[in-house]
Write an enzyme that holds these catalytic residues in place. Sequence first.
Site, mmCIF file in Angstrom:
data_model
loop_
_atom_site.group_PDB
_atom_site.id
_atom_site.type_symbol
_atom_site.label_atom_id
_atom_site.label_comp_id
_atom_site.label_asym_id
_atom_site.label_seq_id
_atom_site.Cartn_x
_atom_site.Cartn_y
_atom_site.Cartn_z
ATOM 1 N N TYR A 1 -2.326 -2.038 -5.286
ATOM 2 C CA TYR A 1 -2.170 -2.595 -6.627
ATOM 3 C C TYR A 1 -3.459 -2.452 -7.419
ATOM 4 O O TYR A 1 -4.460 -3.086 -7.108
ATOM 5 C CB TYR A 1 -1.829 -4.083 -6.532
ATOM 6 C CG TYR A 1 -0.403 -4.391 -6.166
ATOM 7 C CD1 TYR A 1 0.565 -3.397 -6.046
ATOM 8 C CD2 TYR A 1 0.008 -5.710 -5.966
ATOM 9 C CE1 TYR A 1 1.885 -3.694 -5.732
ATOM 10 C CE2 TYR A 1 1.326 -6.020 -5.653
ATOM 11 C CZ TYR A 1 2.250 -5.013 -5.537
ATOM 12 O OH TYR A 1 3.549 -5.323 -5.226
ATOM 13 N N LYS B 1 2.863 1.024 -0.911
ATOM 14 C CA LYS B 1 3.767 0.465 -1.914
ATOM 15 C C LYS B 1 3.077 0.514 -3.263
ATOM 16 O O LYS B 1 1.973 -0.029 -3.416
ATOM 17 C CB LYS B 1 4.082 -0.987 -1.549
ATOM 18 C CG LYS B 1 4.907 -1.733 -2.580
ATOM 19 C CD LYS B 1 4.879 -3.240 -2.314
ATOM 20 C CE LYS B 1 5.734 -3.973 -3.332
ATOM 21 N NZ LYS B 1 5.596 -5.426 -3.262
#
Lengths: 320, 320, 320, 320, 320
Positions: free
Chosen positions: A166, A200
Site C-alpha cells: 500500500y 495485494k
Amino acid sequence: MVARLGFDQLGLPTGKRARLRRILYQQGLRNGTTLFLPYDQGLEHGPRDFFANETATDPRYIVRLAIEGGFNGIAIQIGLAEKFYWEYAGEVPLILKLNGKTDIPDDAAPLSPLNATVEEAVALGADAVGYTLYVGTPAQAADFEQFRVVRADAVRLGMPLIVWAYPRGAAITAKGGTDSFYAVDYAARAASELGADMIKVNFPRPQKRSGVRAEYDALFSDEEAIGAVVRSANRSLLLVSGGEKAGDEAMLSKARLTMEAGGTGLIFGRNVWQRSHLEAMRFVSALRAVLAEHPAPERSFGVDQAPAVTVPDSQFVPVD
Amino acid sequence: MVARLGFDQLGLPTGKRARLRRILYQQGLRNGTTLFLPYDQGLEHGPRDFFANETATDPRYIVRLAIEGGFNGIAIQIGLAEKFYWEYAGEVPLILKLNGKTDIPDDAAPLSPLNATVEEAVALGADAVGYTLYVGTPAQAADFEQFRVVRADAVRLGMPLIVWAYPRGAAITAKGGTDSFYAVDYAARAASELGADMIKVNFPRPQKRSGVRAEYDALFSDEEAIGAVVRSANRSLLLVSGGEKAGDEAMLSKARLTMEAGGTGLIFGRNVWQRSHLEAMRFVSALRAVLAEHPAPERSFGVDQAPAVTVPDSQFVPVD
Amino acid sequence: MVARLGFDQLGLPTGKRARLRRILYQQGLRNGTTLFLPYDQGLEHGPRDFFANETATDPRYIVRLAIEGGFNGIAIQIGLAEKFYWEYAGEVPLILKLNGKTDIPDDAAPLSPLNATVEEAVALGADAVGYTLYVGTPAQAADFEQFRVVRADAVRLGMPLIVWAYPRGAAITAKGGTDSFYAVDYAARAASELGADMIKVNFPRPQKRSGVRAEYDALFSDEEAIGAVVRSANRSLLLVSGGEKAGDEAMLSKARLTMEAGGTGLIFGRNVWQRSHLEAMRFVSALRAVLAEHPAPERSFGVDQAPAVTVPDSQFVPVD
Amino acid sequence: MVARLGFDQLGLPTGKRARLRRILYQQGLRNGTTLFLPYDQGLEHGPRDFFANETATDPRYIVRLAIEGGFNGIAIQIGLAEKFYWEYAGEVPLILKLNGKTDIPDDAAPLSPLNATVEEAVALGADAVGYTLYVGTPAQAADFEQFRVVRADAVRLGMPLIVWAYPRGAAITAKGGTDSFYAVDYAARAASELGADMIKVNFPRPQKRSGVRAEYDALFSDEEAIGAVVRSANRSLLLVSGGEKAGDEAMLSKARLTMEAGGTGLIFGRNVWQRSHLEAMRFVSALRAVLAEHPAPERSFGVDQAPAVTVPDSQFVPVD
Amino acid sequence: MVARLGFDQLGLPTGKRARLRRILYQQGLRNGTTLFLPYDQGLEHGPRDFFANETATDPRYIVRLAIEGGFNGIAIQIGLAEKFYWEYAGEVPLILKLNGKTDIPDDAAPLSPLNATVEEAVALGADAVGYTLYVGTPAQAADFEQFRVVRADAVRLGMPLIVWAYPRGAAITAKGGTDSFYAVDYAARAASELGADMIKVNFPRPQKRSGVRAEYDALFSDEEAIGAVVRSANRSLLLVSGGEKAGDEAMLSKARLTMEAGGTGLIFGRNVWQRSHLEAMRFVSALRAVLAEHPAPERSFGVDQAPAVTVPDSQFVPVD
C-alpha cells in the site's frame, strides 16, 4: 491474454509450495487462481464498516461465509483467529494477518505494527501470512526492518507471504496519491524485490497523473497500467483488492482486467460482506466466473515458462 | 436480554480456562459474572485519589476489602503485589496489572509502559494479567508491539489477558473524546482483534456525536450503544468500569444496562473505596445483586451457542 | 509517633532480607534505621561540588569517611566502585548506583541512563542498588521500561532496590515544582507501586501550592506532609535526602520530622562532605542521635503489625 | 610535582593489568608513561587532514611511524586494523577505537556510534580499546547506554578502556565551549565515575570563563586547571591530546604541565603526522624527553600510595 | 599508471579470499578487475527506470544479460535473488544487496534499512554482499550501528563486503552536494575505516567547489581527484558506478581514468540495461576493453607491494 508461469517455476521452497499449492490448487476453483476474504477492517477502520450489515460484526458468520462461498482463504488478525478459527479449523485456509493498526491517529508517516508472528501462524495451522507494507512512508526504515524479520521467518518456516503493498504517507499524497499508476506500480515492485510471494494492490488509476513521476505522466489505459503492475511483480503473484464497496460492474471489470493481465486473483472484503448473505453469494459467484476463465498451470512439464518480455534466446551471445 | 455464550465456547486454551474458570465460577457469585477491584490509581493519578478516604492509601486495607466484598479479583501493580499479596495469597484472585504510568506529563501521545511481565504474574500466583491499550494513540505502533509480546506470553503461559481498552490521545480528543460510542466501540473491537480475553471499557456515551465518524453521528440509545460494544467484543468478555466516583444510581444503571446487553461484569474501584467501609460494602451488595441476575452458562452441553446475529444455517449454501 | 512495621512484615524474599538486614541491623546504629552517604555528585553536577572541600574530590577519602562515620552504606557509580571499593570491601555496605547522568544538557524530559547492572552489583559485593526514577518526566515510558528490568533483576538476585524518586521534567515544573507535597507524595507512591524496597525523596514542601493538583492546594503542616508521604510509600521504607548544603538545624529538623512520621532513615551527601572532616563528624553524630531515637523492630514476634490506618477487623464482614 | 600512584594501586583486574602493563612498562619508554598515536581522523574529519602530508593518507606509513617512533600504541578504527595491522601485528600495541563518526552532519546532539566491539579487539590482538564519550551531549542517555556495554565487555575480557572524554553538543557550546576548565574537568570526572581506565582530554583553558558554572568563573592558572583535572580523573590515568596542529613549543609546554600535574601521558596525532617524516621524528623525540622525566612506579612495595589530598589517618576516628 | 597491490596483500581472511578470488580471477576477464551489474533500481527508484527498455523489468532477462555479458557479479535484493537466481545459480556470482529503500519519502536524513542478512547471502550461495552507507546522513549513528553488524557477520562468515559509499543528506547538500571531490573522497575513506572490502563511489567532480571544505576548494583535475579517492580507499578496492545513463564516451572516459588511478573496476547498471540487448553488449565490450588493460596481480611473489606514497625504508629509524 498473458501466458502464466507454471506453479513450479516460481522459485518457491518446499514448505511454501505445499501451503501455496493447498491454497491455489486444492481449494476454491482449484485452478491456480485465488479469491480471498479479508476481515481485518474492524481493526483498520473500526466497527463502522459493519453498520451496513450488522451480521458482519460476527467473525463466526464471516468464517462460515468464506467456507460456503468457496474462498481460497480468510485473512484475519490473531485475536479472531484464536477465538473463532478453532471451530472451523482446516475448512478454509487461514491467512494470519500479522500486522495492523487503527485509522485514528494521523497518517502522515504510517507504520503497521506487528500483532503476531509467523510462528504463531504455524501454531494456528495457517497456510499463509499477510503483511501490510506502507510503500513510501517516512517510516519506511522501521517498516522494512520489521518486514525483514517476517520474511526471514516465513522462509525458515515455509510459510507463503502475502504483502498488502500500500503506497501511503505524506510523500505519496504529495506525489499523486495512493492509487496512481506510479504509486501502485512502485509498490508492487518494492514488495517483489523485498521478497513477497503474493502481492495485494489496489487497482491502479493511470488517469491520476498530477504529482507523479514524469514517466507516469502520460496517457495509459487501464489495461496497460495493470499489465505493467503484473510485470513489476513478476514471480510474486498479483492480487487486486476491492477496497471500499463500489458498484458490482466496476468491481467485476477490474477483476477481469487483472486476470487478463496475468494476475492471480482477487481479495474482496467489504464488497462481499457489506450486503445480505444472498447478495454476497451472488456477487461471489460472479467473481468466481471471472477466475474460472484464467487458470494457471500447476506444472510446466519442462516447458520454459519465462515471462513474455524477453529477448530471444538466439540473441544471448557471450561478449567477445 | 441477550443470550450468553457458554464458557466452553470461547476458544480458550487449557491454562486460560483453568484460571478464568477460577475467576468466573469459583469466586464471588460463582455464576460466570465478575466484579473486579482495580487499585492502580495511586500510580495512574497519584495519592490524591485517596484523599476522600485516607484508609484507602493502605494496600492491605484494599486487599482485605476485596476478600470481604466477595470480589472476583483485585488488579494491582507489581510493587504492591510483591509487598502485600503474600499475606492473603490465594484468598482473592490476583490480576497483575502489567503496565501503567503517571498522569503528570502531557497526554497527547500516551503509551503505558510495561512494569512487569506475564512470567512474573505466574510467579506471584496471579489468575489474570491486565494491560492498558491506548486505542488511537499516536504511539500505537509502540503500544501494539508491546502488547504483542504480552499476548504471546499470556498464550504461552495460559494466563487470561484483560485489556483496559482506552481511547486516548490527540486524535481521539479531536474525534469526539474518550467515551463517545464511536471511540468505545472501536476500542472494544481493536482489543478483540488483537487478542484480549476480557475487555474493560468505559460505558459509551452515544450522545457525544461531535467529531465522531459519520456512522456514529446518529441517534443511539444507551442500550443500543452498549449492545453494539458487546457485539464488537464478541468472544472477548466485556467489562464496564466505574471511572470517577459518581452517583450510585447512575452507576447501578450502567451496570444493569451492561449486563442486559450481554456484558460479563464490572470493574469498580474509586466508586468502592472512596467511601467508608460500611458504605462500600452496601454499594458492593447492590452491584452483586445486579450480577446475580445475569448468570452465564459454564457448559453449553452441546448446544450451539453462536451469537444471535447470524444468518440461518439453511441459508449457508455453497456457491455454484 | 507512628508505629513501625517489623522487618519481617515487609514481604521481602530471602536474598533481599539477608542484604537489607545487614544494612539495617548489622551496620551503623544496628537499630533498623539508616544513614547513607551518596557520592555520585561528581557525575550528576560535576567536580564543582568538591570546590567547597577539595579533599572530597578523592573517592578514597569518602569511603573512609563512610566507614569512620558509621554510615549504613555508600552510594557510588560503577567506575568508583571498581577502582576504590576493593581496598575497603566489606567494611561498609556498597550501594551501587545503577544509573546517572550529567546536568549539562537541557532537563525538560530527563532520563537517567543505566551505567551498570544488578549483576555487576552482585559481582562487586554490593548490598543494595540505587536507581533514579524521574517521576513525571515526558520520558517516563523509557524510564519505567528501564526500571522494570532493574527491578526484575533485583528480585531474581535478591538485591535490595533503593529508588531515588525524583519528580522532574517540564510538566513537574509547570505543576508546582520538584519538591511540592503533591510532587513528592506522588513520587513516593509511584516508586512504591513499581517495586522499590526503599524510596529516597526530598523533604516535601506543602507551602508550594501554586500549580499543584487541587487536593494539595490546601493548608498542610510539614508533619502532615511527611506523614502522608511515608504512608504513600507504605512497605517501601522511606529515606529523606539532604539535598544542597543548608543550615544544620534545618537539616536536623527535617530528619526529626521524617523519623517521627515513620521514615526509616537519611541519605546525606553534600551536607556531610562539603565541610572539614571534623565538622563532618560532628554533624554525623547529631544525625545519628536523631536516628537512635527511632528504632524499628527486627522481628514482630507474631504481633500483627498492620499499618495504623485500617478499619477494625470486626468491621470486615463478607457481603451478603 | 605530584606523587604518582603505583601501577598496583589502580584497582585493575588481572587481564587489564596484563595488557596495560605491556603498554606502560614493556613499550616505548617503559617507565609508566605513554605516547599514543591516534589515526582515526580520516573518519572523524575526512581525508582533508592528510592534505598537509599526503604520505599520511597511507595507514601502512602510520603503523611504521608508530613503531619507529617508539609509541606506546596506535589507535585506529576496525577497517584499518583488519587490513593493515596484520603485517606488523605485535610490533606496536593496537588500541582499537570502537566508535567514531564523520563531522558532516549537524553536531548539536552528537553521538559516536559503535563500529566494533571489545570482542573484535580481542580477536585482533589489541591491548586496549578506545571510546569517545560526548560528555554533555543531549544524546547522553544513548551514549551512556552504549558505553555501559563497552565497559562491561572490557571488564569481562580484561581489556583496558581508554575514554576520549569530549565535552560536546549545544549545551556545552552555550556553557563555555568544549575546552573550558569547567567542561574538561567535568568530562574527566564523568569518565572516571563511569569506569574509564584511561581518560583522554584536551588541555583545559581556564581563561574561557564566559558561560561556565559559577565555581569555574574565577582566576585559575593552567597549572591549577590541569591539576584539578588529574584529581577529578583520580585512578583513571589521564592523557592529554594534541588536537589540531599547533606550535611545537606550545605543545611541549602543555605536555610538561600535564606530566607535572600527575598525568600519565600524551596522545598526539596531527601534530606528528602532518609534517615530514624527519620533522615528525624530531618532535617525537622532544615529547619523549618530557615523558622520560615523569616515570610512574610499577610497584609500590607496600607503600600506601593514596593521593595527596587526604585527611591525616589520625583524624579518621569513629563517631561516638 | 599506478602500481597495484597483489591480491595476497589485502589482509583478507580465508573465506573472503576464496569468494573474492572467484569474483576477481575466476570470472569475467579473470584479471583482477571487475564489472558488476547492479539491479536494485526497481526498489531504489521504482519501475520508471525500466520505461526506457521494458525488457529490463524482467529479472530473468537481467540475470541472463549478466551471464552472457561476462559480468563479475550481479547485485540484487533478496526477493529477486530468491525467485530468480535458483535457475542460474553459480553461473554468475551473486552479490546480495543487503539494504535498500524507495526514493519516495523525504531524503534529508536517509537511512537504508536492512532487507536481508549475511547469513541469508550465504544460504543463497552469494559471493559478496552489498551495503549502502549514506556518509554524512543525520542518521549516521543508526547507519553505522547497522553496518557494524553486517561487517561483523561478513568477517565471521568470510563474505566479501562491498560498500555503496554514498554521500547523502541535508548536510551534504549544504556542503557541495553528493558528487563533489570532497564528498566522494570522504565517503571512500569512511567506508575504508569502517571495514569495506570494496567501495563503490560515484566519479568525483572536483569542479564542484561551492560549499565544500576549504582544502577541496582548489583546482584539481579529474585525474587528481580519482587518484586521491583511490588512495583514501587504500586496501579497500575501489569501484566506480555509472549512475544515470549518460553518453557512452563520457562513461568510458570515467572508466579509463578510474582504472589508470588504480581502481579495481566498474559497476554499471542503467547504462547497460536501459538500451537494447545488442547495444548493451556493444557497450559492455567497450568497458571490458578498458578493464583488460589494467590487470591486478593475483600473487605478489614476495615483492613488497606497499602503496607508492611511502617514505623510503631507509628513513624509518627508531627515535633516540
